[in-house]
Design a protein around this motif. Structure first.
Motif, short mmCIF file in Angstrom:
data_model
loop_
_atom_site.label_atom_id
_atom_site.label_comp_id
_atom_site.label_asym_id
_atom_site.label_seq_id
_atom_site.Cartn_x
_atom_site.Cartn_y
_atom_site.Cartn_z
N GLY A 55 0.46 -1.36 0.46
CA GLY A 55 -0.16 -0.22 -0.38
C GLY A 55 0.68 1.88 -0.03
N GLN A 56 1.65 1.13 0.83
CA GLN A 56 3.17 2.52 1.02
C GLN A 56 3.48 2.88 -0.73
N LEU A 57 3.87 1.29 -1.45
CA LEU A 57 4.74 1.65 -2.16
C LEU A 57 3.74 2.44 -3.75
N VAL A 58 2.37 1.51 -3.46
CA VAL A 58 0.79 2.52 -4.42
C VAL A 58 1.10 3.74 -3.82
N ASP A 59 1.12 4.47 -3.05
CA ASP A 59 0.59 4.93 -2.48
C ASP A 59 1.65 6.09 -3.02
N ALA A 60 2.97 5.96 -3.18
CA ALA A 60 4.14 7.25 -3.74
C ALA A 60 3.52 7.03 -4.72
N ALA A 61 4.03 5.80 -5.64
CA ALA A 61 3.05 6.50 -7.51
C ALA A 61 2.54 7.12 -7.14
N ASP A 62 1.11 7.18 -6.93
CA ASP A 62 0.38 8.35 -6.26
C ASP A 62 0.86 9.84 -6.70
N HIS A 83 3.58 10.72 -7.23
CA HIS A 83 4.32 11.28 -8.35
C HIS A 83 3.40 10.76 -10.02
N GLY A 84 1.82 10.94 -9.47
CA GLY A 84 0.69 10.36 -10.64
C GLY A 84 1.17 9.61 -11.30
N LEU A 85 1.73 7.97 -10.59
CA LEU A 85 1.87 6.76 -11.53
C LEU A 85 0.49 6.35 -11.01
N ASP A 86 -0.57 5.64 -11.77
CA ASP A 86 -1.44 4.18 -11.34
C ASP A 86 -0.54 3.65 -11.35
N VAL A 87 -0.96 2.41 -10.79
CA VAL A 87 -0.29 0.61 -10.68
C VAL A 87 -1.67 -0.39 -10.71
N THR A 88 -0.87 -1.30 -11.50
CA THR A 88 -0.85 -2.98 -11.24
C THR A 88 -0.76 -3.52 -10.97
N ARG A 114 -8.05 -16.58 -1.23
CA ARG A 114 -7.98 -15.51 -0.67
C ARG A 114 -6.82 -14.26 -0.03
N TYR A 115 -5.56 -14.93 -1.41
CA TYR A 115 -4.43 -13.85 -1.15
C TYR A 115 -4.60 -13.22 -2.26
N VAL A 116 -5.75 -13.48 -3.34
CA VAL A 116 -5.30 -12.62 -4.78
C VAL A 116 -6.77 -12.03 -4.03
N GLU A 117 -7.63 -11.95 -3.74
CA GLU A 117 -8.60 -11.22 -2.90
C GLU A 117 -8.16 -9.94 -2.43
N THR A 118 -7.05 -10.70 -1.00
CA THR A 118 -6.58 -9.89 -0.02
C THR A 118 -6.08 -8.26 -0.04
N LEU A 119 -5.19 -9.07 -1.43
CA LEU A 119 -4.11 -7.55 -1.40
C LEU A 119 -5.25 -6.86 -3.05
N ALA A 120 -6.68 -7.35 -3.28
CA ALA A 120 -7.13 -6.73 -4.33
C ALA A 120 -8.08 -5.50 -3.18
N ARG A 177 -7.56 2.40 -2.89
CA ARG A 177 -7.03 3.50 -3.68
C ARG A 177 -7.36 4.43 -5.12
N PRO A 178 -7.55 5.44 -5.32
CA PRO A 178 -7.95 6.07 -6.57
C PRO A 178 -6.73 6.03 -7.76
N ASN A 179 -5.15 5.57 -7.61
CA ASN A 179 -4.55 5.72 -8.40
C ASN A 179 -3.90 3.85 -8.88
N PHE A 180 -5.28 3.03 -8.59
CA PHE A 180 -4.95 1.24 -8.49
C PHE A 180 -6.23 1.24 -9.58
N ILE A 181 -5.24 0.92 -10.27
CA ILE A 181 -5.85 -0.50 -11.69
C ILE A 181 -6.85 -0.67 -11.52
N GLY A 182 -6.05 -2.26 -10.59
CA GLY A 182 -6.20 -3.92 -11.34
C GLY A 182 -5.39 -4.83 -10.38
#
Length: 424
Positions: free
Chosen positions: A77-84, A86-91, A129-135, A141-146
């Motif tokens: 989650g911290q990595l995804v926020d760091a991308a945000d 810098h204007g980067l979305d994340v998959t 269970r793992y993929v659902e937990t990550l998703a 998060r607004p920059n999470f693509i999927g």
């Protein structure tokens, strides 16, 4: 095959990079340094990119079948926020799985605990269970693509893997459907996909098929690597080589069962020495220009962001030089070429999609299992025929033999002429 969603295609295709951390490669999860990640993202945002594809290491995030590490999920989650920042979305890819010739499989699947990752009920339940937990952890998060289920996970299912987890076509389909459904439960409405290496298109009997790739998930992902025999046969600048990504995307469209299904060029790179460093930039430009002629292109995600450091041992030689930037974050010629392509697309001066009025007829046998798909591989009759048309300047579509006389279907795709292999 009930799990699919067609997401609206952006007016312009997205451009991004597969994120390979400049410090520590994917082992950076062991010594996670958010400031280093931020500096990497800053260097990518400077190229004009709008997204990154990131890779948690499965054994570190789920070291036991019934344990998903909360601290690891928090760091993602911290990595995804760091991308945000810098204007980067994340998959996010989940089941890593396989990366740059190395397998990262949890201990609870190997040796004394050997179980099949595609068919064992307890394993599949744990994976879901793992993929659902990550998703779910990223859903708001607004920059999470999927999610992508994993990186080329099909390589575990069949030869030439040295220790495969065999499964059938039906079992592969059920596995994909179940895990995609788990992603959707975790993050409803996001773009959830799966990815395969090109055995899915080329290898007869392979349990993951073109129909799986082109009909399940929110988009079709294509991984276009010319070290698969293409550049060896046709050279670094041959039509088959610089049109290879375009070819695979058009090949995928032949199996799509809904109009307008997005196609995502999720991996493409310039592998040395088949594409020498001094020619990497021109390969980037030619490959991307040709890809941009495909309709319904969701985006292009280059492999990869940063070179692998020479301090790390035992990688195949080509893996050390695939980055848009060096491991010191210095811009390379291919990085400059990608940035220039992004600027051209945003300015409306790059090539755009073309209506393909001529289609080459593909007979690979049964549409669902494609027993004759070897014809699609480099050196195969269909492959070489399509490449020949490309060399003659023809932007050819691909149509399955069973649809070649369906006038309504052809009209819907704008196809006015169908030709057989050999011009028949």
């Amino acid at each position: 095959m009930s799990v699919r969603r067609v997401n609206p295609v952006r007016p312009q295709p997205r451009f991004g990079a597969n994120y390979t951390p400049s410090v520590g490669w994917f082992h950076h999860w062991l010594d996670f340094e958010l400031d280093e990640v931020r500096r990497d993202f800053e260097s990518l945002a400077a190229l004009g990119l709008d997204h990154v594809r990131v890779f948690p290491l499965w054994p570190l995030f789920q070291p036991n079948r019934t344990m998903i590490r909360g601290r690891a999920v928090e760091q993602l989650g911290q990595l995804v926020d760091a991308a945000d920042e810098h204007g980067l979305d994340v998959t996010v890819d989940a089941l890593q799985g396989h990366l740059s010739s190395f397998d990262f499989v949890p201990a609870w699947l190997t040796t004394w605990h050997r179980r099949n990752m595609f068919t064992d009920p307890d394993v599949v339940e744990a994976e879901a269970r793992y993929v659902e937990t990550l998703a779910a952890s990223l859903a708001e998060r607004p920059n999470f693509i999927g999610m992508t289920l994993g990186n080329e996970v099909n390589q575990f299912s069949d030869r030439p893997h040295p220790d495969p987890d065999p499964c059938t076509y039906d079992q592969a389909g059920r596995w994909l459907e179940r895990l995609l459904a788990a992603c959707e439960r975790g993050a409803p409405g996001k773009l959830h996909v799966h990815s395969e290496y090109d055995a899915v298109w080329f290898q007869p009997g392979h349990p993951f098929t073109p129909a799986h790739a082109s009909q399940l998930g929110g988009a079709t992902t294509v991984h276009a690597w010319v070290f698969n025999g293409t550049a060896q046969r046709h050279g670094r600048a041959g039509p088959a080589t610089v049109h290879h990504a375009e070819y695979l995307m058009e090949l995928s469209r032949a199996w799509a069962d809904v109009p307008g299904r997005p196609v995502w060029l999720q991996e493409v790179g310039a592998p040395a020495p088949l594409v020498p460093a001094e020619h990497a930039a021109e390969f980037v430009t030619a490959t991307v220009e040709n890809a941009l002629t495909c309709e319904d292109l969701y985006g292009v995600t280059w492999w990869c962001s940063h070179d692998v450091s020479r301090r790390l041992a035992d990688f195949p030689e080509l893996e050390y030089s695939l980055g848009l930037l060096t491991s010191e974050r210095e811009l390379k010629p291919q990085g400059k070429a990608v940035a220039e392509m992004v600027a051209r697309v945003r300015a409306g001066t790059a090539p755009g999609p073309v209506r393909r009025r001529t289609a080459l007829v593909l007979d690979a046998g049964d549409a669902m299992t494609a027993p004759g798909r070897a014809t699609c591989a480099p050196g195969g009759e269909f492959y070489e025929a399509w490449a020949g048309l490309a060399g003659d300047g023809v932007r050819a579509a691909v149509v399955l033999a069973e649809r070649a006389a369906d006038t309504e279907y052809l009209a819907g795709r704008g196809i006015e002429e169908v030709v057989g292999v050999g011009g028949q």
